[in-house]
Design a protein around this motif. Structure first.
Motif, short mmCIF file in Angstrom:
data_model
loop_
_atom_site.label_atom_id
_atom_site.label_comp_id
_atom_site.label_asym_id
_atom_site.label_seq_id
_atom_site.Cartn_x
_atom_site.Cartn_y
_atom_site.Cartn_z
N PRO A 14 35.52 35.35 39.37
CA PRO A 14 36.57 34.42 38.93
C PRO A 14 37.73 35.16 38.26
O PRO A 14 37.51 36.11 37.50
CB PRO A 14 35.83 33.51 37.94
N GLY A 15 38.93 34.73 38.60
CA GLY A 15 40.12 35.35 38.04
C GLY A 15 40.72 36.46 38.88
O GLY A 15 41.85 36.87 38.63
N GLU A 16 39.95 36.94 39.85
CA GLU A 16 40.44 38.02 40.69
C GLU A 16 41.31 37.49 41.83
O GLU A 16 41.52 36.28 41.97
CB GLU A 16 39.27 38.84 41.21
N THR A 79 52.28 37.46 61.95
CA THR A 79 51.24 37.39 60.93
C THR A 79 51.65 36.41 59.82
O THR A 79 52.81 36.39 59.41
CB THR A 79 50.96 38.77 60.33
N VAL A 80 50.67 35.65 59.38
CA VAL A 80 50.82 34.74 58.25
C VAL A 80 49.86 35.21 57.16
O VAL A 80 48.72 35.57 57.45
CB VAL A 80 50.53 33.29 58.66
N TYR A 81 50.32 35.19 55.93
CA TYR A 81 49.53 35.68 54.80
C TYR A 81 49.25 34.56 53.81
O TYR A 81 49.99 33.58 53.71
CB TYR A 81 50.28 36.80 54.07
N LEU A 82 48.18 34.75 53.04
CA LEU A 82 47.89 33.88 51.91
C LEU A 82 47.43 34.75 50.76
O LEU A 82 46.38 35.38 50.86
CB LEU A 82 46.85 32.83 52.26
N GLN A 83 48.23 34.80 49.72
CA GLN A 83 47.86 35.51 48.50
C GLN A 83 47.12 34.56 47.59
O GLN A 83 47.65 33.49 47.24
CB GLN A 83 49.11 36.05 47.81
N LEU A 84 45.91 34.93 47.21
CA LEU A 84 45.08 34.09 46.36
C LEU A 84 44.93 34.77 45.01
O LEU A 84 44.34 35.85 44.92
CB LEU A 84 43.70 33.88 46.98
N ASN A 85 45.46 34.17 43.99
CA ASN A 85 45.34 34.69 42.63
C ASN A 85 44.54 33.73 41.76
O ASN A 85 44.39 32.56 42.09
CB ASN A 85 46.73 34.90 42.01
N SER A 86 44.05 34.25 40.65
CA SER A 86 43.30 33.43 39.69
C SER A 86 42.23 32.60 40.38
O SER A 86 42.11 31.39 40.15
CB SER A 86 44.26 32.51 38.92
N LEU A 87 41.45 33.27 41.19
CA LEU A 87 40.45 32.56 41.99
C LEU A 87 39.39 31.92 41.12
O LEU A 87 39.01 32.46 40.06
CB LEU A 87 39.83 33.51 43.00
N ARG A 88 38.91 30.79 41.57
CA ARG A 88 37.90 30.00 40.86
C ARG A 88 36.71 29.77 41.80
O ARG A 88 36.87 29.82 43.02
CB ARG A 88 38.49 28.65 40.42
N PRO A 89 35.55 29.49 41.24
CA PRO A 89 34.38 29.24 42.11
C PRO A 89 34.62 28.12 43.12
O PRO A 89 34.09 28.19 44.24
CB PRO A 89 33.29 28.88 41.10
N ASP A 90 35.41 27.11 42.76
CA ASP A 90 35.63 26.02 43.72
C ASP A 90 36.62 26.40 44.82
O ASP A 90 36.92 25.57 45.69
CB ASP A 90 36.07 24.74 43.00
N THR A 120 34.33 34.07 48.77
CA THR A 120 33.30 33.66 47.84
C THR A 120 33.70 34.11 46.45
O THR A 120 33.96 35.30 46.22
CB THR A 120 31.94 34.25 48.21
N VAL A 121 33.77 33.15 45.53
CA VAL A 121 34.14 33.44 44.15
C VAL A 121 32.94 33.15 43.26
O VAL A 121 32.52 32.00 43.13
CB VAL A 121 35.35 32.61 43.71
N SER A 122 32.39 34.19 42.69
CA SER A 122 31.17 34.03 41.91
C SER A 122 31.06 35.16 40.91
O SER A 122 31.43 36.30 41.18
CB SER A 122 29.96 34.02 42.83
N SER A 123 30.51 34.81 39.74
CA SER A 123 30.26 35.84 38.74
C SER A 123 28.83 36.35 38.85
O SER A 123 28.41 37.22 38.09
CB SER A 123 30.52 35.29 37.34
#
Length: 123
Positions: A14-16, A79-90, A120-123
């Protein structure tokens, strides 16, 4: 027929952050494009869309990802991109790209879904 190949997913805490890529085998510059995701047991949902360059390339986001995810496109690289920040488990899901709305026709054939990329977002 243009094929879409998603990549860049992985297991993060989470947060990455992650950066997803969607490489098209041909030009998609005439289309609005989108990223979608499907979590286990849930329906596929739209995450972000970006309009085609001829209409300004503007982006729209689902409320759940607004301020955390950024969609962009490089039509010179198909190409299409998606930057994912502050990732959460959901945010855990398989992420796909497609036209917006999905399944638009090109040369008489609908844009098909790729295999997706697992986030997958998991601690």
């Amino acid at each position: 027929q243009v094929q879409l190949v998603e990549s860049g997913g992985g297991l993060v805490q989470p947060g990455e952050s992650l950066r997803l890529s969607c490489a098209a085998s041909g030009s998609v510059s005439i289309f609005d494009m989108g990223w979608y995701r499907q979590a286990p047991g849930k329906q596929r949902e739209s995450v972000a869309t970006i309009s085609r360059p001829s209409t300004g390339g503007s982006a729209n986001y689902a409320d759940s990802v607004k301020g955390r995810f950024t969609i962009s496109r490089d039509d010179a690289k198909n190409t299409v991109y998606l930057q994912l920040n502050s990732l959460r488990p959901d945010d855990t899901a398989v992420y796909y790209c497609n036209t917006a709305p999905p399944g638009l026709f090109l040369w008489g054939r609908p844009m098909m879904w790729g295999q997706g990329t697992q986030v997958t977002v998991s601690s």
